[in-house]
Design a protein around this motif. Sequence first.
Motif, PDB file in Angstrom:
ATOM      1  N   GLY A  39       0.792  -1.228   0.000  1.00 27.25           N
ATOM      2  CA  GLY A  39       0.000   0.000   0.000  1.00 27.25           C
ATOM      3  C   GLY A  39       0.819   1.271   0.000  1.00 27.25           C
ATOM      4  N   CYS A  40       2.112   1.175   0.273  1.00 29.40           N
ATOM      5  CA  CYS A  40       2.985   2.358   0.278  1.00 29.40           C
ATOM      6  C   CYS A  40       3.611   2.638  -1.089  1.00 29.40           C
ATOM      7  CB  CYS A  40       4.096   2.173   1.306  1.00 29.40           C
ATOM      8  SG  CYS A  40       3.530   2.055   3.024  1.00 29.40           S
ATOM      9  N   GLU A  42       4.148   3.590  -5.038  1.00 29.63           N
ATOM     10  CA  GLU A  42       3.652   4.526  -6.048  1.00 29.63           C
ATOM     11  C   GLU A  42       4.292   4.177  -7.385  1.00 29.63           C
ATOM     12  OE1 GLU A  42       2.812   8.831  -4.299  1.00 29.63           O
ATOM     13  OE2 GLU A  42       4.901   8.219  -3.963  1.00 29.63           O
ATOM     14  N   THR A  48      -3.785   3.980  -8.054  1.00 32.20           N
ATOM     15  CA  THR A  48      -2.986   4.544  -6.972  1.00 32.20           C
ATOM     16  C   THR A  48      -3.507   3.985  -5.654  1.00 32.20           C
ATOM     17  OG1 THR A  48      -4.438   6.481  -6.758  1.00 32.20           O
ATOM     18  CG2 THR A  48      -2.531   6.681  -8.229  1.00 32.20           C
ATOM     19  N   TYR A  50      -3.344   4.384  -1.095  1.00 33.97           N
ATOM     20  CA  TYR A  50      -2.817   4.952   0.145  1.00 33.97           C
ATOM     21  C   TYR A  50      -3.404   4.195   1.329  1.00 33.97           C
ATOM     22  CZ  TYR A  50      -7.030   7.658   1.432  1.00 33.97           C
ATOM     23  OH  TYR A  50      -8.295   8.042   1.819  1.00 33.97           O
ATOM     24  N   LEU A  51      -2.584   4.040   2.351  1.00 39.93           N
ATOM     25  CA  LEU A  51      -3.007   3.346   3.563  1.00 39.93           C
ATOM     26  C   LEU A  51      -3.769   4.315   4.450  1.00 39.93           C
ATOM     27  CD1 LEU A  51       0.199   1.294   4.400  1.00 39.93           C
ATOM     28  CD2 LEU A  51      -2.049   0.336   3.855  1.00 39.93           C
ATOM     29  N   ARG A  52      -5.025   3.993   4.718  1.00 42.70           N
ATOM     30  CA  ARG A  52      -5.815   4.838   5.610  1.00 42.70           C
ATOM     31  C   ARG A  52      -5.575   4.470   7.067  1.00 42.70           C
ATOM     32  NH1 ARG A  52     -12.305   5.764   5.240  1.00 42.70           N
ATOM     33  NH2 ARG A  52     -12.342   4.046   6.725  1.00 42.70           N
ATOM     34  N   LEU A  57      -6.892  -0.072   3.245  1.00 41.17           N
ATOM     35  CA  LEU A  57      -6.184   0.408   2.064  1.00 41.17           C
ATOM     36  C   LEU A  57      -7.192   0.963   1.070  1.00 41.17           C
ATOM     37  CD1 LEU A  57      -3.605   0.588   0.258  1.00 41.17           C
ATOM     38  CD2 LEU A  57      -4.178  -1.722  -0.550  1.00 41.17           C
ATOM     39  N   SER A 109     -13.073   4.356  -6.779  1.00 35.40           N
ATOM     40  CA  SER A 109     -12.298   4.109  -5.569  1.00 35.40           C
ATOM     41  C   SER A 109     -12.888   2.975  -4.757  1.00 35.40           C
ATOM     42  CB  SER A 109     -12.237   5.385  -4.703  1.00 35.40           C
ATOM     43  OG  SER A 109     -11.520   6.403  -5.373  1.00 35.40           O
TER      44      SER A 109
END
Length: 243
Positions: A39-40, A42, A48, A50-52, A57, A109
Amino acid sequence: LLHLLRSRMSVCSSITRTKLVVPDRRKMLLLSQEMQVVGCLEGFKHFTMYLRSSEELVITVLNSNKDTENVATDRLELVNFDPVMIDREHPPSSPCRHTPSFEDDEYTSYLVGCYETYRRPFVWVRTGHERLVQRCEMYGTVDRDSPIDLLSMTRYMVDSISIWDIIAELVLLTTEPPPANPFDIDHTFLDNLTSAEQAISTGSLLHSLNSLLGKDSVWATPDILRDMKHLALRHVHTLPSLE
């Protein structure tokens, strides 16, 4: 490859007719740990991340694949077996909050939740609900707070899966036409990074893609090997910038 995918789909279809065993916590822990690493990252072309949180994720997938030569013509069937089934037997531990007035035509998303409470992953649609309904030829209204039942979710109940399996399925489900390689690297994104950032980013991508190849995954294709070759060359070229 298509035969392998069809056989997995057939197995999962028969599994859904039987009572599934709740997986152990260690299995969920391993998936959660992998999610936190992947999840980190790019630099992917079609999505894309990002870790919430340590258990959540967010994956944002492009709706359109503009590369007409990169089309998975032999995998279209994978996204046409009605994968969006509302799972109401297991309520989410963190309900999907509505995003007011946000329906982007370019992206869809998803929230992937690896909650230890339920000992299995869940996936919710965060934005792009209506488009997904039309793409999967579903009828009626969508319960936006209910998780969707993917092929990878069914497989998880009886077998080990990777976070890569979930990501790949979401890309093939969302992007039209579906790309031959869900994990295409966005080299334009890398071009816009500093040399030091490129060295770090390419090293991280190489490490993670190598782990994907090591899992004997159906996604370990020549396309990924080609991207890894380009990443390795870029990594070697930019590595001195870290000295």
